[in-house]
Write a protein that holds these residues in place. Structure first.
Motif, PDB file in Angstrom:
ATOM      1  N   TYR A 138      -1.472 -11.251  -5.206  1.00  0.00           N
ATOM      2  CA  TYR A 138      -2.118 -10.247  -4.604  1.00  0.00           C
ATOM      3  C   TYR A 138      -3.377 -10.482  -3.771  1.00  0.00           C
ATOM      4  CZ  TYR A 138       0.551  -6.879  -7.473  1.00  0.00           C
ATOM      5  OH  TYR A 138       1.643  -5.981  -8.120  1.00  0.00           O
TER       6      TYR A 138
ATOM      7  N   ARG B 116       7.445  -7.567  -7.543  1.00  0.00           N
ATOM      8  CA  ARG B 116       6.428  -6.866  -6.616  1.00  0.00           C
ATOM      9  C   ARG B 116       6.543  -7.590  -5.216  1.00  0.00           C
ATOM     10  NH1 ARG B 116       5.872  -6.514 -11.765  1.00  0.00           N
ATOM     11  NH2 ARG B 116       4.037  -5.690 -12.776  1.00  0.00           N
TER      12      ARG B 116
ATOM     13  N   HIS C  37       5.798   1.373  -2.017  1.00  0.00           N
ATOM     14  CA  HIS C  37       4.881   0.237  -2.617  1.00  0.00           C
ATOM     15  C   HIS C  37       4.128  -0.265  -1.563  1.00  0.00           C
ATOM     16  CE1 HIS C  37       3.667  -0.589  -6.775  1.00  0.00           C
ATOM     17  NE2 HIS C  37       4.553   0.653  -6.998  1.00  0.00           N
ATOM     18  N   TYR C  38       3.239  -1.002  -1.903  1.00  0.00           N
ATOM     19  CA  TYR C  38       2.450  -1.912  -1.042  1.00  0.00           C
ATOM     20  C   TYR C  38       3.320  -2.561   0.024  1.00  0.00           C
ATOM     21  CZ  TYR C  38      -0.028  -5.877   1.016  1.00  0.00           C
ATOM     22  OH  TYR C  38      -0.388  -6.713   1.679  1.00  0.00           O
TER      23      TYR C  38
ATOM     24  N   ALA D  76       7.089  -5.227  -1.773  1.00  0.00           N
ATOM     25  CA  ALA D  76       6.120  -5.784  -0.427  1.00  0.00           C
ATOM     26  C   ALA D  76       6.987  -6.024   0.571  1.00  0.00           C
ATOM     27  CB  ALA D  76       5.139  -6.868  -0.839  1.00  0.00           C
TER      28      ALA D  76
ATOM     29  N   ARG E  10      -2.128  -0.028  -1.571  1.00  0.00           N
ATOM     30  CA  ARG E  10      -2.241  -1.604  -1.407  1.00  0.00           C
ATOM     31  C   ARG E  10      -2.299  -2.442  -2.616  1.00  0.00           C
ATOM     32  NH1 ARG E  10      -7.073  -3.509   1.765  1.00  0.00           N
ATOM     33  NH2 ARG E  10      -5.429  -4.758   2.340  1.00  0.00           N
ATOM     34  N   PRO E  11      -2.159  -3.745  -2.620  1.00  0.00           N
ATOM     35  CA  PRO E  11      -1.941  -4.494  -3.918  1.00  0.00           C
ATOM     36  C   PRO E  11      -3.126  -4.327  -4.757  1.00  0.00           C
ATOM     37  CG  PRO E  11      -1.968  -5.744  -1.834  1.00  0.00           C
ATOM     38  CD  PRO E  11      -2.520  -4.581  -1.449  1.00  0.00           C
ATOM     39  N   SER E  12      -2.646  -4.249  -6.238  1.00  0.00           N
ATOM     40  CA  SER E  12      -3.767  -4.191  -7.125  1.00  0.00           C
ATOM     41  C   SER E  12      -4.742  -5.221  -7.061  1.00  0.00           C
ATOM     42  CB  SER E  12      -2.984  -4.414  -8.522  1.00  0.00           C
ATOM     43  OG  SER E  12      -2.154  -3.250  -8.808  1.00  0.00           O
TER      44      SER E  12
ATOM     45  N   ARG F  64      -3.401  -9.657   0.527  1.00  0.00           N
ATOM     46  CA  ARG F  64      -4.875  -9.114   0.836  1.00  0.00           C
ATOM     47  C   ARG F  64      -5.392  -9.835   1.857  1.00  0.00           C
ATOM     48  NH1 ARG F  64      -7.858  -4.618  -1.511  1.00  0.00           N
ATOM     49  NH2 ARG F  64      -6.662  -3.774  -3.021  1.00  0.00           N
TER      50      ARG F  64
END
Ligand code: TXA
Ligand code: MG
Length: 353
Positions: free
Chosen positions: A310, A341, A241-242, A345, A155-157, A314
């Motif tokens: 992020y 990032r 990754h996310y 994604a 999940r995203p930080s 979410r």
């Protein structure tokens, strides 16, 4: 286990009740427990970096593969000497220039750092965060906090304590809520065990900034493209990754063409019964026709985009958006970290228009 949340900020740090919370947080860590805490980049999930059982607990709470090493967070320079074999001149120069700050250095580890913390490696990643709450917490906890980002793996930080709670409630003892983080993307990681220092993960501290201090710096080739024939050098970068629940596409081109393409695709997706979300910027937000359009910030000041990215990803998950389009960002400065990032994604799905 019930997860407690405590408000703690730079402003209330000296209050007696807050000092008690810090002591409690430190005691939890010393007893082998876990505490999430704010840093200037993203929230961290902290445990005692010198206790192998704490590292095992971190992996379990995150659902993270245990060959993916953790960063040890320190609050004073002397702590570095304790956990690395030696300190090369370039590491000293970088620490002087950027610590406390969003830069992680990879160095040869000393024996007292357990392999459980370094994912079996002989090197260790270290950083001194630039956040008063983080520094006070590290101090209270004995000085060596192993901490990955405080999200469930994949999940995203988290950039806000509520997202830490969403992912880790019931799995950790305490969350220190310091409000929204300042930067919003994880630290730059530089490997100093190579002849030429190498960036393993781009972040707020850019290649140019590093080169000003230590001369030539290389970049791990796998950072900005999908060619996975080479393994990335930071073990964590190899994991899937996310990926948002909705299918994310990055659209790159002139503003006019990007807006036009995204609006056309929005129409098609809608006709197919899908909900559409767009990651826009302040200037372009009014131009999109999708049902949910979110501005990530001001394109002229990409730090603003880094800070919100992020959270926006979410939110699209929470809103169950089927198809997401994002504008593309620069590949200089913090833009490189944003694109790194976003590309992950999007599973490297980019439309050039
Ligand atoms: O900003 C940050 O760095 C945040 C905050 C909490 O400090 N932490 C963070 O940790 O992003 P994490 O665990 O989510 O990411 C650490 C990355 C992983 O990709 C990991 O593989 C890499 O650092 N790493 C850690 N130790 C390493 C080592 N010895 N050699 C190479 N890569 C390493
Ligand atoms: Mg992470």
């Amino acid at each position: 286990m019930e997860t407690k949340i405590a408000n703690i900020t730079e402003e209330n740090l000296t209050e007696e009740s807050v000092q008690e919370i810090l002591k409690e947080a430190g005691d939890i860590i010393k007893a082998g427990g876990l505490v999430a805490f704010p840093t200037e980049t993203v929230y961290g999930l902290g445990g005692d970096g010198l206790n192998p059982d704490s590292s095992r607990k971190i992996y379990a709470a995150k659902g993270r593969p245990s060959d993916n090493p953790l960063i040890i967070h320190i609050c004073k320079w002397e702590a570095l000497e304790e956990i690395v074999e030696d300190i090369p001149k370039k590491a000293e120069l970088l620490a002087q220039a950027f610590w406390p700050g969003p830069l992680t250095l990879v160095l040869k580890k000393a024996d007292k750092v357990p392999k459980e913390t370094t994912g079996g490696l002989d090197t260790v990643a270290i950083r001194m965060p630039d956040d008063k709450v983080a520094l006070a917490f590290i101090e209270a906890a004995g000085g060596y906090i192993a901490a990955p980002s405080a999200n469930t793996s994949g999940r995203p930080s988290p950039t806000l304590a509520k997202y830490v709670y969403q992912d880790l409630q019931g799995k950790i003892e305490l969350i220190l809520d310091g409000g929204q983080v300042c930067i919003g993307l994880e630290s730059t990681i530089v490997d100093l065990t190579e002849e030429i220092p190498m960036i393993l993960r781009p972040g707020y501290v850019t290649k140019e900034m590093l080169e000003e201090v230590i001369g030539e710096v290389a970049c791990d080739k796998t950072l900005m493209n999908a060619d996975s024939s080479q393994a990335p050098k930071a073990p964590g970068m190899k994991y899937k990754h996310y990926a948002p629940k909705g299918q994310l596409t990055i659209v790159s081109g002139t503003e006019e063409k990007v807006v036009c393409y995204i609006n056309e695709q929005t129409k098609k997706a809608r006709e197919a019964g899908k909900t559409v979300g767009v990651i826009a910027t302040d200037a372009t937000k009014p131009l999109y026709q999708a049902s949910v359009v979110k501005s990530a910030g001001d394109r002229q000041q990409e730090e603003t985009v880094a800070k919100e990215l992020y959270r926006i990803l979410r939110e699209f998950d929470d809103e169950e958006i089927d198809v997401i389009f994002s504008e593309s960002f620069g590949t200089n400065g913090i833009g490189q970290a944003i694109m790194n990032r976003l590309l992950k994604a999007a599973g490297y799905h980019v439309e050039n228009v």
